[in-house]
Design a protein around this motif. Structure first.
Motif, PDB file in Angstrom:
ATOM      1  N   ARG A 144       6.710   1.883   3.617  1.00 49.97           N
ATOM      2  CA  ARG A 144       7.423   2.210   2.306  1.00 49.97           C
ATOM      3  C   ARG A 144       6.669   2.427   0.947  1.00 49.97           C
ATOM      4  NH1 ARG A 144       9.844  -2.787   4.536  1.00 49.97           N
ATOM      5  NH2 ARG A 144      11.797  -2.094   5.247  1.00 49.97           N
ATOM      6  N   VAL A 145       5.316   1.950   1.131  1.00 46.79           N
ATOM      7  CA  VAL A 145       4.193   2.299   0.149  1.00 46.79           C
ATOM      8  C   VAL A 145       4.474   3.982   0.027  1.00 46.79           C
ATOM      9  CG1 VAL A 145       1.885   2.667  -0.754  1.00 46.79           C
ATOM     10  CG2 VAL A 145       2.808   0.412   0.459  1.00 46.79           C
ATOM     11  N   GLY A 146       4.448   4.519   1.127  1.00 47.41           N
ATOM     12  CA  GLY A 146       4.302   6.077   1.397  1.00 47.41           C
ATOM     13  C   GLY A 146       5.602   6.750   0.528  1.00 47.41           C
ATOM     14  N   ARG A 147       6.767   6.089   1.150  1.00 41.88           N
ATOM     15  CA  ARG A 147       8.147   6.392   0.686  1.00 41.88           C
ATOM     16  C   ARG A 147       8.645   6.146  -0.423  1.00 41.88           C
ATOM     17  NH1 ARG A 147      11.870   4.108   5.100  1.00 41.88           N
ATOM     18  NH2 ARG A 147      13.481   5.290   4.007  1.00 41.88           N
ATOM     19  N   PHE A 148       8.278   4.978  -1.077  1.00 40.97           N
ATOM     20  CA  PHE A 148       8.756   4.570  -2.306  1.00 40.97           C
ATOM     21  C   PHE A 148       8.060   4.118  -3.385  1.00 40.97           C
ATOM     22  CE2 PHE A 148      11.901   3.347   1.007  1.00 40.97           C
ATOM     23  CZ  PHE A 148      13.045   4.383   0.726  1.00 40.97           C
ATOM     24  N   ARG A 181      -6.751   0.700   5.107  1.00 44.18           N
ATOM     25  CA  ARG A 181      -6.978   1.872   5.514  1.00 44.18           C
ATOM     26  C   ARG A 181      -5.405   2.649   6.044  1.00 44.18           C
ATOM     27  NH1 ARG A 181     -11.067   0.198   3.545  1.00 44.18           N
ATOM     28  NH2 ARG A 181      -9.592   1.150   1.852  1.00 44.18           N
ATOM     29  N   GLN A 182      -4.331   1.615   6.570  1.00 41.79           N
ATOM     30  CA  GLN A 182      -3.043   2.197   7.132  1.00 41.79           C
ATOM     31  C   GLN A 182      -2.401   2.422   6.001  1.00 41.79           C
ATOM     32  OE1 GLN A 182      -2.996  -1.616   9.652  1.00 41.79           O
ATOM     33  NE2 GLN A 182      -1.108  -0.498  10.155  1.00 41.79           N
ATOM     34  N   VAL A 183      -2.384   1.906   4.799  1.00 41.33           N
ATOM     35  CA  VAL A 183      -1.919   2.432   3.736  1.00 41.33           C
ATOM     36  C   VAL A 183      -2.130   3.874   3.106  1.00 41.33           C
ATOM     37  CG1 VAL A 183      -1.260   1.757   1.194  1.00 41.33           C
ATOM     38  CG2 VAL A 183      -1.019  -0.154   2.873  1.00 41.33           C
ATOM     39  N   GLU A 184      -3.512   3.969   3.142  1.00 45.26           N
ATOM     40  CA  GLU A 184      -4.056   4.970   3.073  1.00 45.26           C
ATOM     41  C   GLU A 184      -3.602   6.284   3.670  1.00 45.26           C
ATOM     42  OE1 GLU A 184      -8.100   3.668   0.541  1.00 45.26           O
ATOM     43  OE2 GLU A 184      -8.164   4.148   2.626  1.00 45.26           O
ATOM     44  N   ALA A 185      -3.420   5.969   4.802  1.00 41.02           N
ATOM     45  CA  ALA A 185      -2.926   7.038   5.889  1.00 41.02           C
ATOM     46  C   ALA A 185      -1.615   7.241   5.658  1.00 41.02           C
ATOM     47  CB  ALA A 185      -3.337   6.436   7.424  1.00 41.02           C
ATOM     48  N   VAL A 186      -0.727   6.496   5.697  1.00 41.23           N
ATOM     49  CA  VAL A 186       0.634   6.484   5.289  1.00 41.23           C
ATOM     50  C   VAL A 186       0.898   7.487   4.042  1.00 41.23           C
ATOM     51  CG1 VAL A 186       2.599   5.535   4.397  1.00 41.23           C
ATOM     52  CG2 VAL A 186       1.483   4.499   6.390  1.00 41.23           C
ATOM     53  N   TRP A 187       0.147   7.214   3.039  1.00 43.91           N
ATOM     54  CA  TRP A 187       0.082   7.988   1.807  1.00 43.91           C
ATOM     55  C   TRP A 187      -0.283   9.449   1.946  1.00 43.91           C
ATOM     56  CZ3 TRP A 187       1.376   5.849  -2.860  1.00 43.91           C
ATOM     57  CH2 TRP A 187       1.035   6.654  -4.089  1.00 43.91           C
ATOM     58  N   ARG A 188      -1.302   9.740   2.967  1.00 52.47           N
ATOM     59  CA  ARG A 188      -1.565  11.096   3.233  1.00 52.47           C
ATOM     60  C   ARG A 188      -0.439  11.785   3.900  1.00 52.47           C
ATOM     61  NH1 ARG A 188      -6.771   8.740   3.786  1.00 52.47           N
ATOM     62  NH2 ARG A 188      -6.376   8.543   6.104  1.00 52.47           N
ATOM     63  N   LYS A 189       0.111  10.863   4.915  1.00 50.04           N
ATOM     64  CA  LYS A 189       1.202  11.168   5.764  1.00 50.04           C
ATOM     65  C   LYS A 189       2.647  11.610   5.007  1.00 50.04           C
ATOM     66  CE  LYS A 189       4.756   9.010   8.343  1.00 50.04           C
ATOM     67  NZ  LYS A 189       5.198   7.885   9.059  1.00 50.04           N
ATOM     68  N   TYR A 190       2.860  11.245   3.651  1.00 56.28           N
ATOM     69  CA  TYR A 190       3.922  11.424   2.813  1.00 56.28           C
ATOM     70  C   TYR A 190       3.464  12.547   1.923  1.00 56.28           C
ATOM     71  CZ  TYR A 190       7.055   8.321   5.088  1.00 56.28           C
ATOM     72  OH  TYR A 190       7.988   7.770   6.154  1.00 56.28           O
ATOM     73  N   ASP A 191       1.935  12.910   2.067  1.00 56.43           N
ATOM     74  CA  ASP A 191       1.456  13.930   1.056  1.00 56.43           C
ATOM     75  C   ASP A 191       1.718  13.645  -0.422  1.00 56.43           C
ATOM     76  OD1 ASP A 191       0.455  16.247   0.878  1.00 56.43           O
ATOM     77  OD2 ASP A 191       2.161  17.662   0.933  1.00 56.43           O
ATOM     78  N   ARG A 192       1.376  12.309  -0.886  1.00 58.13           N
ATOM     79  CA  ARG A 192       1.524  11.862  -2.075  1.00 58.13           C
ATOM     80  C   ARG A 192       0.214  12.202  -2.847  1.00 58.13           C
ATOM     81  NH1 ARG A 192       4.722   7.272  -2.654  1.00 58.13           N
ATOM     82  NH2 ARG A 192       4.237   7.517  -4.887  1.00 58.13           N
ATOM     83  N   PRO A 193       0.465  12.640  -4.110  1.00 58.37           N
ATOM     84  CA  PRO A 193      -0.731  12.942  -4.852  1.00 58.37           C
ATOM     85  C   PRO A 193      -1.488  11.686  -5.145  1.00 58.37           C
ATOM     86  CG  PRO A 193       1.396  12.834  -6.294  1.00 58.37           C
ATOM     87  CD  PRO A 193       1.440  12.744  -4.791  1.00 58.37           C
ATOM     88  N   GLY A 194      -2.737  11.838  -5.330  1.00 55.26           N
ATOM     89  CA  GLY A 194      -3.781  10.799  -5.876  1.00 55.26           C
ATOM     90  C   GLY A 194      -3.966   9.585  -4.610  1.00 55.26           C
ATOM     91  N   ARG A 195      -3.952   8.434  -5.088  1.00 54.46           N
ATOM     92  CA  ARG A 195      -4.262   7.437  -4.151  1.00 54.46           C
ATOM     93  C   ARG A 195      -3.351   6.335  -4.261  1.00 54.46           C
ATOM     94  NH1 ARG A 195      -7.961   3.771  -5.895  1.00 54.46           N
ATOM     95  NH2 ARG A 195      -8.457   3.115  -3.710  1.00 54.46           N
ATOM     96  N   PRO A 196      -3.157   5.465  -3.386  1.00 56.55           N
ATOM     97  CA  PRO A 196      -2.175   4.344  -3.542  1.00 56.55           C
ATOM     98  C   PRO A 196      -3.112   3.237  -4.388  1.00 56.55           C
ATOM     99  CG  PRO A 196      -2.957   4.203  -1.291  1.00 56.55           C
ATOM    100  CD  PRO A 196      -3.471   5.439  -1.787  1.00 56.55           C
TER     101      PRO A 196
END
Length: 289
Positions: free
Chosen positions: A169-173, A192-207
């Protein structure tokens, strides 16, 4: 992505005496604390977090206000959209919505929702919240729900939890992740998993990565009361004793925990106080600043 900067330090508010919270908030606002966090439960002796944070918004001018975490599925979605936007407006954009699914059957029963659908319900709620905060119609045959939040697109949203769906959900919403009840050595994997999800959803910047630690600084009765409150709050998990044992009770332990969270990349560490002795605010400030 390990960080060398000093993380911001927030303060998690105790829930055992709501009348003392404005005094806590004013003290914290006058010190370098970054955030005031407040937990949520329905069937429990805690103050309702959105109402309480609205009151604390009026008692403060600088510090951020954060739910840690609001159990969104037990809330009516349209009303939640209105309440969170209002709180963001009243606080001039200082509100962070920490959000999660919760895990207590009694909360779901009291709210009249299905315990087993709460994850799917939260996903539906997030779509509606984002749409409402953007000023779009709430749904078919339903117009927009105001007010518009002070923060464009709505308040900052952090997801709490441990399950893969929560991290997804961090990556999605979301704008970031709030990790509680784990020492840094275990939290590192989640970050590290959250950062991987962030990249998977191609989100800009970092969580944004936020860690939470349970603390009590002060005389023995303050510490013992905090342990009792922790045991009571976590009784339903079967891990209450573990949680009570993990309470950080010295300035040295607290500083070491902050340093360990910094080393795994935490942007902020929220020190959660489990008893309402207000002198803890100054003791904690002395320990960490």
């Amino acid at each position: 992505m390990h960080s060398t900067h000093r993380p911001h330090i927030g303060l998690g508010l105790p829930v055992d005496d709501p009348a003392l919270l404005p005094a806590w908030a004013r003290r914290a606002d006058a010190l370098p604390f970054s955030t005031l966090g407040l937990l949520d439960r329905l069937v429990y002796d805690n103050p309702e977090p959105l109402i309480t944070l609205a009151s604390l918004a009026g008692a403060t001018s600088r510090i951020r206000l954060q739910t840690e975490v609001l159990i969104a599925p037990v809330h009516n979605t349209a009303l939640l959209a209105k309440q969170t936007a209002t709180l963001d407006r009243l606080s001039d954009g200082r509100f962070t919505l920490g959000i999660g699914v919760g895990g207590r059957a009694d909360d779901c029963l009291a709210a009249g929702i299905d315990l087993h659908r709460r994850g799917r319900r939260l996903d539906e709620q997030m779509t509606l919240l984002r749409r409402t905060w953007d000023g779009e119609p709430y749904g078919r045959d339903v117009g927009p729900i105001g007010p518009r939040p002070a923060t464009p697109g709505g308040p900052r949203v952090l997801f709490g939890g441990f399950a893969p769906a929560a991290l997804e959900r961090v990556g999605r919403f979301g704008d970031g992740f709030l990790g509680a009840a784990l020492p840094a050595a275990h939290m590192s994997g989640l970050f590290r998993q959250v950062e991987a999800v962030w990249r998977k959803y191609d989100r800009p910047g970092r969580p944004r990565l936020v860690a939470q630690a349970s603390v009590a600084l002060g005389p023995d009765d303050t510490v013992q009361r905090a342990r009792r409150n922790l045991r009571d709050y976590y009784a339903f998990t079967g891990r209450a004793e573990y949680m009570a044992e993990g309470l950080l009770t010295t300035a040295r332990e607290i500083r070491a925990a902050v340093d360990a969270f910094r080393d795994i990349g935490a942007d902020e560490v929220v020190l959660y106080c489990w008893t309402s002795d207000p002198d803890q605010v100054d003791r904690l400030a002395d320990a960490v600043f």
